[in-house]
Design an enzyme around this catalytic site. Structure first.
Site, PDB file in Angstrom:
ATOM      1  N   SER A  73       0.814  -1.224   0.000  1.00  0.00           N
ATOM      2  CA  SER A  73       0.000   0.000   0.000  1.00  0.00           C
ATOM      3  C   SER A  73       0.843   1.269   0.000  1.00  0.00           C
ATOM      4  CB  SER A  73      -0.965   0.009   1.202  1.00  0.00           C
ATOM      5  OG  SER A  73      -1.805  -1.110   1.166  1.00  0.00           O
ATOM      6  N   HIS A 109      19.625  17.363  16.569  1.00  0.00           N
ATOM      7  CA  HIS A 109      19.019  16.067  16.888  1.00  0.00           C
ATOM      8  C   HIS A 109      18.480  15.477  15.593  1.00  0.00           C
ATOM      9  CE1 HIS A 109      16.603  12.919  18.753  1.00  0.00           C
ATOM     10  NE2 HIS A 109      15.603  13.304  17.972  1.00  0.00           N
ATOM     11  N   SER A 111      16.388  11.828  14.181  1.00  0.00           N
ATOM     12  CA  SER A 111      15.789  10.543  14.499  1.00  0.00           C
ATOM     13  C   SER A 111      14.791  10.171  13.414  1.00  0.00           C
ATOM     14  CB  SER A 111      15.101  10.594  15.869  1.00  0.00           C
ATOM     15  OG  SER A 111      14.015  11.497  15.853  1.00  0.00           O
ATOM     16  N   GLY A 113      11.890   8.396  14.366  1.00  0.00           N
ATOM     17  CA  GLY A 113      10.595   8.284  15.008  1.00  0.00           C
ATOM     18  C   GLY A 113       9.995   6.896  14.993  1.00  0.00           C
ATOM     19  N   ARG A 114      10.838   5.873  14.850  1.00  0.00           N
ATOM     20  CA  ARG A 114      10.333   4.503  14.768  1.00  0.00           C
ATOM     21  C   ARG A 114      10.461   3.795  16.105  1.00  0.00           C
ATOM     22  NH1 ARG A 114      10.825   3.297   9.128  1.00  0.00           N
ATOM     23  NH2 ARG A 114       9.840   1.269   9.484  1.00  0.00           N
ATOM     24  N   SER A 119      14.156   1.747  15.317  1.00  0.00           N
ATOM     25  CA  SER A 119      14.440   3.083  15.835  1.00  0.00           C
ATOM     26  C   SER A 119      15.906   3.449  15.610  1.00  0.00           C
ATOM     27  CB  SER A 119      14.114   3.143  17.323  1.00  0.00           C
ATOM     28  OG  SER A 119      14.497   4.389  17.873  1.00  0.00           O
ATOM     29  N   ASN A 123      22.373  12.536  18.666  1.00  0.00           N
ATOM     30  CA  ASN A 123      22.489  13.954  18.989  1.00  0.00           C
ATOM     31  C   ASN A 123      23.925  14.390  18.751  1.00  0.00           C
ATOM     32  OD1 ASN A 123      19.760  14.414  20.079  1.00  0.00           O
ATOM     33  ND2 ASN A 123      20.427  12.997  21.690  1.00  0.00           N
ATOM     34  N   ASP A 155      21.074   3.297  19.354  1.00  0.00           N
ATOM     35  CA  ASP A 155      20.356   2.743  18.199  1.00  0.00           C
ATOM     36  C   ASP A 155      21.279   2.418  17.037  1.00  0.00           C
ATOM     37  OD1 ASP A 155      17.929   2.999  19.524  1.00  0.00           O
ATOM     38  OD2 ASP A 155      17.593   5.025  18.762  1.00  0.00           O
TER      39      ASP A 155
END
Length: 241
Positions: A73, A109, A111, A113-114, A119, A123, A155
């Site tokens: 999708s 910063h 990221s 957002g996961r 994720s 920083n 991460d």
């Protein structure tokens, strides 16, 4: 504008592993997708205390959209969000016979957002500068220091192998063309990017690019990929100063 604002369609070598691990479906990521970036900055405090320094807030987001992937999708494969706060000077100075067009020092910063295990974030304290070498050749430099995370919260461990501690972009503007070449040396791998843009009217520029290396997105920080893109942009890299 801050960095280029653009939309492109591209072919690339897809990193299948993150999505196979959560979906169980092999080769679910297609090797064509749209990429778009929104980037702007705004002054927070101009002429601080009567000096030539100004404080800015900037925000950049880049999205990789599997627009032709009907099996899933047309999902957004990845989006990176990057707010910045920095102090900037655009006062010209002579440095070793070269013209320093401006510099900035601040906090970044970034990221995606996961949720775990996709994720990614980090920083940094960063410094940025622009040098005018000739009438149509400039250098845009960026250096950073990553603020360390605890080992159990990191991460993207040992990302300096792929991102290193900075990058440099040469900008050549013959006529109305803007051509750039980026080198980002890591301690283990080096990545490269080439771009070309040309105005087609007062608003839009045709914008093409080639990337080869690691860390094009945070999710792919340790994945080697090659991408060819073409589309349209509102501005080029020289607006950073």
């Amino acid at each position: 504008p801050h960095f280029p604002n653009f939309i492109q369609y591209s072919t690339f070598e897809a990193n299948q592993a993150p999505f196979e691990s959560i979906s169980g479906i092999p080769n679910g990521v297609e090797d064509q997708e749209a990429v778009f970036q929104v980037s702007f900055k705004a002054p927070v405090w101009r002429r601080m205390l009567g000096t030539d320094l100004s404080t800015y807030f900037a925000y950049t987001s880049r999205s990789w959209w599997q627009v032709a992937n009907d099996n899933f999708s047309s999902p957004f494969r990845e989006t990176n969000y990057m707010p910045e706060v920095f102090v900037r000077s655009v006062r010209q100075r002579n440095v070793l016979g070269l013209s320093l067009e401006g510099w900035a020092l601040g906090f970044v910063h970034e990221s995606n957002g996961r949720e775990q295990a996709l994720s990614r974030s980090w920083n940094r304290v960063m410094g940025r500068f622009g040098l005018q070498l000739t009438d149509d050749v400039s250098l845009l430099g960026l250096v950073w220091y990553r603020i360390p995370d605890d080992d159990d919260e990191d991460d993207n461990p040992r990302e300096y192998r792929f991102y290193g501690y900075g990058d440099v972009r040469a900008v050549w503007t013959p006529g109305k063309h803007t051509l750039t070449a980026l080198a980002r040396p890591g301690t283990q791998e080096t990545s490269f990017e080439l771009t070309w843009s040309y105005p087609i009217n007062r608003v839009f520029r045709v914008y093409a690019g080639y990337f080869n290396g690691y860390g094009e997105s945070l999710l792919d920080y340790d994945f080697d990929t090659e991408r060819v893109s073409v589309g349209f942009a509102l501005n080029d890299f020289l607006t950073a100063w």
